[in-house]
Design a protein around this motif. Structure first.
Motif, PDB file in Angstrom:
ATOM      1  N   ASN A 183      38.475  44.504  52.840  1.00 43.14           N
ATOM      2  CA  ASN A 183      39.281  44.497  51.572  1.00 43.14           C
ATOM      3  C   ASN A 183      38.325  44.562  50.465  1.00 43.14           C
ATOM      4  O   ASN A 183      38.389  44.114  49.225  1.00 43.14           O
ATOM      5  N   TYR A 184      37.199  45.560  50.653  1.00 45.30           N
ATOM      6  CA  TYR A 184      36.211  46.000  49.723  1.00 45.30           C
ATOM      7  C   TYR A 184      36.775  46.302  48.310  1.00 45.30           C
ATOM      8  O   TYR A 184      36.565  45.620  47.433  1.00 45.30           O
ATOM      9  N   TRP A 185      37.610  47.268  48.401  1.00 48.27           N
ATOM     10  CA  TRP A 185      38.253  47.840  47.088  1.00 48.27           C
ATOM     11  C   TRP A 185      39.195  46.976  46.193  1.00 48.27           C
ATOM     12  O   TRP A 185      39.017  46.654  45.125  1.00 48.27           O
ATOM     13  N   LYS A 186      39.916  46.190  47.041  1.00 50.15           N
ATOM     14  CA  LYS A 186      40.652  44.954  46.385  1.00 50.15           C
ATOM     15  C   LYS A 186      39.730  44.092  45.748  1.00 50.15           C
ATOM     16  O   LYS A 186      39.949  43.602  44.406  1.00 50.15           O
ATOM     17  N   MET A 187      38.724  43.630  46.433  1.00 48.59           N
ATOM     18  CA  MET A 187      37.878  42.479  45.799  1.00 48.59           C
ATOM     19  C   MET A 187      36.907  43.193  44.814  1.00 48.59           C
ATOM     20  O   MET A 187      36.671  42.446  43.540  1.00 48.59           O
ATOM     21  N   ARG A 188      36.382  44.340  44.846  1.00 43.43           N
ATOM     22  CA  ARG A 188      35.918  45.115  43.903  1.00 43.43           C
ATOM     23  C   ARG A 188      36.598  45.203  42.663  1.00 43.43           C
ATOM     24  O   ARG A 188      35.967  44.761  41.654  1.00 43.43           O
ATOM     25  N   ARG A 189      37.799  45.634  42.454  1.00 39.78           N
ATOM     26  CA  ARG A 189      38.432  45.721  41.379  1.00 39.78           C
ATOM     27  C   ARG A 189      38.648  44.503  40.707  1.00 39.78           C
ATOM     28  O   ARG A 189      38.784  44.325  39.751  1.00 39.78           O
ATOM     29  N   ARG A 190      38.948  43.509  41.550  1.00 40.15           N
ATOM     30  CA  ARG A 190      39.170  42.186  40.890  1.00 40.15           C
ATOM     31  C   ARG A 190      37.997  41.529  40.166  1.00 40.15           C
ATOM     32  O   ARG A 190      37.937  41.034  39.294  1.00 40.15           O
ATOM     33  N   LEU A 191      36.893  42.040  40.928  1.00 45.97           N
ATOM     34  CA  LEU A 191      35.436  41.646  39.842  1.00 45.97           C
ATOM     35  C   LEU A 191      35.274  42.366  38.889  1.00 45.97           C
ATOM     36  O   LEU A 191      34.615  42.173  37.880  1.00 45.97           O
ATOM     37  N   ARG A 193      37.488  43.472  36.994  1.00 46.46           N
ATOM     38  CA  ARG A 193      38.287  43.299  35.774  1.00 46.46           C
ATOM     39  C   ARG A 193      37.422  42.030  35.150  1.00 46.46           C
ATOM     40  O   ARG A 193      37.838  41.745  33.888  1.00 46.46           O
ATOM     41  N   ARG A 194      36.626  41.344  35.961  1.00 43.13           N
ATOM     42  CA  ARG A 194      35.864  40.087  35.383  1.00 43.13           C
ATOM     43  C   ARG A 194      34.712  40.498  34.714  1.00 43.13           C
ATOM     44  O   ARG A 194      33.830  39.489  34.235  1.00 43.13           O
ATOM     45  N   GLY A 195      34.258  41.945  34.509  1.00 42.45           N
ATOM     46  CA  GLY A 195      33.076  42.489  33.858  1.00 42.45           C
ATOM     47  C   GLY A 195      32.142  42.735  34.622  1.00 42.45           C
ATOM     48  O   GLY A 195      30.999  43.429  33.925  1.00 42.45           O
ATOM     49  N   PHE A 196      32.276  42.639  36.066  1.00 43.50           N
ATOM     50  CA  PHE A 196      30.997  43.072  36.887  1.00 43.50           C
ATOM     51  C   PHE A 196      30.926  44.473  37.123  1.00 43.50           C
ATOM     52  O   PHE A 196      31.949  45.205  37.126  1.00 43.50           O
ATOM     53  N   THR A 197      29.784  45.016  37.392  1.00 41.60           N
ATOM     54  CA  THR A 197      29.660  46.462  37.258  1.00 41.60           C
ATOM     55  C   THR A 197      29.022  46.710  38.798  1.00 41.60           C
ATOM     56  O   THR A 197      28.277  45.887  39.234  1.00 41.60           O
ATOM     57  N   PHE A 198      29.438  47.520  39.247  1.00 38.71           N
ATOM     58  CA  PHE A 198      29.075  48.031  40.842  1.00 38.71           C
ATOM     59  C   PHE A 198      28.023  49.379  40.657  1.00 38.71           C
ATOM     60  O   PHE A 198      28.287  50.214  40.211  1.00 38.71           O
ATOM     61  N   HIS A 199      26.963  49.267  41.492  1.00 37.66           N
ATOM     62  CA  HIS A 199      26.035  50.437  41.437  1.00 37.66           C
ATOM     63  C   HIS A 199      25.927  51.063  42.599  1.00 37.66           C
ATOM     64  O   HIS A 199      25.255  52.214  42.748  1.00 37.66           O
ATOM     65  N   THR A 200      26.559  50.621  43.813  1.00 34.51           N
ATOM     66  CA  THR A 200      26.748  51.366  45.075  1.00 34.51           C
ATOM     67  C   THR A 200      28.059  51.246  45.559  1.00 34.51           C
ATOM     68  O   THR A 200      28.803  50.501  45.179  1.00 34.51           O
ATOM     69  N   ASP A 201      28.565  52.041  46.528  1.00 34.31           N
ATOM     70  CA  ASP A 201      29.633  51.604  47.171  1.00 34.31           C
ATOM     71  C   ASP A 201      29.551  50.903  48.326  1.00 34.31           C
ATOM     72  O   ASP A 201      30.193  50.653  49.264  1.00 34.31           O
ATOM     73  N   ASN A 202      28.595  50.159  48.404  1.00 32.67           N
ATOM     74  CA  ASN A 202      27.857  49.391  49.629  1.00 32.67           C
ATOM     75  C   ASN A 202      28.744  48.113  49.646  1.00 32.67           C
ATOM     76  O   ASN A 202      28.634  47.464  48.720  1.00 32.67           O
ATOM     77  N   ASP A 203      29.576  47.768  50.784  1.00 36.03           N
ATOM     78  CA  ASP A 203      30.194  46.494  50.628  1.00 36.03           C
ATOM     79  C   ASP A 203      29.388  45.053  50.517  1.00 36.03           C
ATOM     80  O   ASP A 203      29.872  44.096  50.217  1.00 36.03           O
TER      81      ASP A 203
END
Lengths: 302, 658
Positions: A183-191, A193-203
């Protein structure tokens, strides 16, 4: 798709954590020949330690280092010492502002992989011994650390995609992960929205950010691991380390292996017993395999 | 007693020494094992191996007749697939202890990990301590004895066999029930425990399959044969086939199952042409003898490669989906044409082995018919991850085909609707696959090429994993690949076309600078020599034909494969139907078809200006449609559609004859 290892010595002191993790990771290097990484906890330093991934090409490397200097100036952080080695650029800085805002800005412009007063993350393409040749990991002493060997499956082989991952915005926290978060993408979007930034697509980066978010809200490591098992879908065994603790969480399907061995002095955890046995050659050790859906943490004495 | 010290002997050398001693009947002691993997794998002589410490993954695996005593712990999959023989673990065992055993006795004195006894067929797995979750997952037979407690989902999806639990059961799995134990069963268990010096005097709870899910609730009615090439001809959304499909779903309340592959039009080799006119330079038959078509597959790490007379193999098709007679005919035709035959799922037949000069033995998730002795007489091994017809799903063999003979070779109960597992018990990631591959290499002494069969899905990632894990070859199957039985929606919609598959594979390998040492065998809709040459020019090293071989061998595509009532005796296990199959005649038909491929491949190679088919390359091709150009990156040349149309197989033959 990987192998993981972690060790914590319960008594404060000057243990050969670098050498220990090199042995353990070499023992399971077959699980991940692409890249290797270490999160090592040494003495508590007054200065903030930052490590960046920088290009190996000389000009691009200098540009990146100059860029980092400009960024630091912007936040009134002064460089006290620096070391440019392998794919990385490590600095000690004087900084006492808002760490979250500071690292968020830096991460937008540079590949920051480690932040902390005790933590140092060393990771690169290659094997445990190859990294030791470049970064002298074996000389690092301290109380605990975690490590990882990686076989890239869905993302590229690049040093910044190697583990361990630093828990963005939260100093001295690192994770290593074996498995797949479905559920990577679901959790990523949730985070996000809380202001976190992701720098890789690594789960695995997701696991780090997820934990950082919860820890920032003041939860204990135990309770964070408990909710992680409920919130994250997929197959996983991961290790997390803080300045004084290490812990593991294992998915409900027990699809990824993990064994642990504890004595009065230390706790060692690895994907396979062959890694644990590297620390006790010729001996039979009473290892245990944690049950599915479980977690546990250990602290060092302070 | 001979002693081998693993602190300075590699596993491969140690296993070779153990085999040598075993042939002399000499027992062996292993010191300093330090939890290394694959200790004692592949033994087929009745000796005892004593391991003084802990063992890693697959200890004693793929063996028959040997005895192993592990003083301390064992890693994942201890005793994997053992036929006769025993393993005693003094300490704890990791996950999937006793996986796929066919008669062995496995005793774990401590606790055992998750999924113990997964897909076991016969024998006894006994645990002195507690068992983690899903003990007996998907077991097909045999006996599990747990003296301590059992965690969640005991017997999940088991088809047959018995699980006896002395302690508490946390929860039962799907379709299981608790029944009373018979007196003789207790006597037999006590005799077993006595033999292995396990003290126990308490009661047992007996868990067996409840029989509610072994068969689909509603059988499909027989429908009038509707030939595949009629039903798939129309591109309309609504046609009589669709109508029939809906009617039948209305009756059975589930997806439908059929054989063959995707019938919807997708970009394929027909959308590619040769860049130059191959029709103007037709060679005389005698000139074609000098064109090199010889192809080797699987020599990447020094195993003895398959040596094929042309870049063609027979695709994996099981004894089960197909009748014994057809498997014999295919094997014979492969020998006559100097190419390879493949067992597919479900085991190796003695007649098939005798007829085929080169035989690939396929290992699937259910380990149905899988065993060390046939591995050691195979010319190549292939681990099946998925296939083009149904990527991500296991095989289906409907009850009518699960005859006593077939059930015996596969080690399963007679007359169930067999749905093979979709995953390997011991391969849950690329990391586990490395260790599995090593187990296969140990069991075949590093002399047999080992490949991986994959359905085309996320090829760009998968091909890199296959390369990095160290496979000798990949057999990659596109969406058009056929099957004996699969859900229609999956057949039509899951996976990517063969053309996209080959391109992603080539691109993926280039991205990691893999070179060309891992052979790429492409399949899924290869119908003639023209297709073979195009596939090689795109970058494949070999091709594989399944559907075409079966059609040459008498298939009329009537779509009764899954039902098992094949009127020509091909996709059936019914002796009356199979009696209609003329092995001598049909094997010659297949052989002649393969020879037509040879002629076409050589003629086109010559016409393209080469003396070796392996010299054809992408410069020899153009794309006829925007889709094909987009997929392959070949130049889009619509003008070639009319003026430089490549010869069809028949046209070429005519021209040659003329």
């Amino acid at each position: 798709m990987c192998g993981i290892a972690g060790v914590l010595y319960k008594q404060a002191g000057d243990h050969e954590i670098g050498r220990t993790l090199i042995e353990m990771l070499d023992g399971c290097q077959h699980r991940g020949p692409d890249s290797t990484g270490f999160a090592l906890y040494g003495e508590d330093k007054d200065l903030l330690q930052l490590r960046f991934i920088v290009p190996t090409d000389a000009k691009a490397r200098q540009d990146a280092i100059d860029g980092i200097a400009t960024l630091l100036e912007r936040h009134d952080a002064t460089i006290e010492s620096e070391l440019s080695v392998g794919c990385s650029y490590q600095i000690s800085v004087n900084f006492d502002g808002d760490l979250l805002a500071f690292t968020k800005d830096i991460e937008e412009h540079a590949k920051l992989v480690s932040v902390g007063h005790t933590l140092d993350i060393i990771k690169d393409d290659g094997t445990a011994h190859e990294l030791d040749d470049i970064y002298h990991v074996g000389e690092v002493r301290g109380t605990h650390g975690i490590g990882h060997v990686r076989l890239a499956t869905e993302s590229a082989v690049r040093p910044e995609a190697a583990h361990p991952f630093w828990a963005t915005g939260f100093e001295d926290i690192a994770i290593v992960h074996n498995g797949q978060i479905t559920n990577y993408w679901k959790m990523r979007r949730r985070l996000e929205r809380r202001g976190f930034t992701f720098h890789t697509d690594n789960d695995s980066e997701l696991v780090a950010v997820y934990l950082a978010d919860k820890l920032e809200q003041g939860e204990t490591l135990d309770s964070v691991l408990e909710t992680a098992i409920a919130d994250l879908d997929g197959t996983f065994s991961f290790l997390v380390s803080t300045p004084n603790e290490i812990g593991y969480a294992k998915d409900n399907l027990a699809a990824k292996p993990m064994v642990l061995y504890e004595t009065d002095d230390m706790i060692a955890i690895a994907s396979e017993e062959v890694s644990l046995n590297r620390l006790f050659p010729g001996q039979s050790i009473n290892s245990t395999e944690p049950a599915p859906g479980t977690y546990q943490t250990w602290s060092r004495s302070i | 007693m001979v002693t081998i010290d693993l602190s300075h002997t590699s596993i491969t050398d140690a296993n070779q020494q153990i085999r040598d001693w075993a042939r002399d009947g000499q027992d062996v002691e292993i010191i300093n094992p330090d939890a290394r993997h694959n200790i004692g794998v592949g033994l087929v002589d009745p000796i005892t191996v004593r391991i003084k410490g802990s063992a890693g993954y697959f200890c004693g695996g793929l063996s028959d007749g040997a005895h192993y005593e592990i003083e301390h712990n064992a890693g994942w999959a201890v005793g994997d697939n053992i036929y006769q023989g025993s393993v005693v673990v003094g300490g704890n065992a990791g996950a999937i202890a006793g996986v796929a055993i066919r008669g062995a006795e496995i005793v774990v004195r401590g606790n055992m990990g998750s999924r113990a006894g997964q897909v076991m067929k016969a024998g006894t797995l006994c645990c002195g301590g507690n068992a983690a979750f899903m003990a007996g997952y998907m077991m097909y037979g045999g006996r599990i004895i747990i003296l301590g407690d059992a965690a969640e989902k005991v017997g999940q999806d088991m088809s047959a066999g018995e699980i006896f639990v002395g302690g508490k059961i946390k929860s039962l799995g799907n379709d299981t029930m608790i029944v009373d134990m018979e007196a003789h069963e207790r006597d037999e268990i006590m005799e077993f425990l006595e033999r292995y010096k396990l003290n126990y005097s308490g009661d047992f709870t007996k868990v067996i399959n409840a029989g509610k899910k072994l068969r689909y609730a509603n059988a499909e009615p027989r429908s009038r044969p509707q030939p595949f090439f009629v039903s798939s001809k129309s591109s309309n959304y609504w046609n009589p086939k669709v109508q029939e499909d809906i009617w039948i779903k209305g009756e059975v309340g589930r997806y439908r199952i059929r054989g063959y592959g995707a019938s919807k039009p997708v970009p394929h080799l027909n959308d590619i042409a040769f860049a130059r006119d191959v029709t103007t330079d037709a060679a005389r038959p005698e000139e074609l003898k000098d064109i090199n078509l010889k192809t080797t597959v699987g020599g990447r790490f020094g195993a003895k490669p398959l040596s094929l007379s042309m870049p063609v193999m027979i695709a994996p098709m099981s004894f089960g989906a197909l009748s014994r007679s057809v498997k014999i005919a295919l094997a014979r035709a492969s020998r006559l044409s100097g190419i390879s035959e493949n067992t597919g799922e479900g085991g190796m037949l003695d007649e098939q082995r005798a007829e085929a000069d080169q035989l690939i033995f396929q290992c699937l998730s259910g380990r149905l018919g899988w065993n060390v002795k046939d591995m050691q007489r195979a010319d190549a091994i292939e681990i099946y991850i998925s296939q083009g017809a149904k990527p991500g799903l296991g095989g289906q063999l409907m009850a009518k085909k699960v005859t006593p003979e077939l059930a015996a070779i596969r080690g399963i109960p007679v007359g169930i609707d067999l749905r093979s597992p979709s995953r390997h018990p011991d391969v849950l990631g690329a990391d586990d696959l490395v260790i599995k591959l090593q187990e296969f290499r140990e069991a075949t002494f590093h002399k047999v090429p080992i490949g991986i069969k994959m359905g085309a899905g996320r090829v760009n990632d998968d091909i890199k994993i296959a390369y990095k894990d160290g496979f000798d070859f990949v057999e990659l199957d596109g969406l058009q690949g056929s099957t004996g039985a699969a859900s229609t929606e999956v057949l039509e919609n899951v996976g990517i076309p063969t053309l996209s598959g080959v391109q992603e594979a080539i691109d993926g390998l280039a991205e990691i600078d893999a070179g060309d040492d891992m052979d790429l065998v492409m399949m899924g809709g290869i119908k003639d020599g023209v297709d073979v040459v195009k596939m090689l020019a795109l970058g494949a090293s070999c091709t594989s034909v399944g559907t075409a071989a079966i059609i040459a061998g008498g298939c009329i595509a009537c779509m009764q494969c899954h039902v098992g009532t094949c009127p020509v005796g091909i996709a059936t296990q019914d002796p009356e139907h199979e009696a209609r199959y003329d092995i001598d005649r049909q094997s010659m038909n297949m052989h002649r078809y393969f020879e037509s491929l040879r002629w076409q491949i050589a003629a086109i190679t010559k016409a393209l200006g080469y003396d070796d088919v392996h010299k054809v390359n992408r410069g020899d091709l153009v794309a006829l449609t925007p889709e094909a150009a987009d997929i392959t990156g070949l130049p889009f040349r619509p003008e070639h559609r009319d003026t430089r149309r490549p010869l069809t197989g028949l046209e070429l033959l005519d021209r040659q004859a003329g």
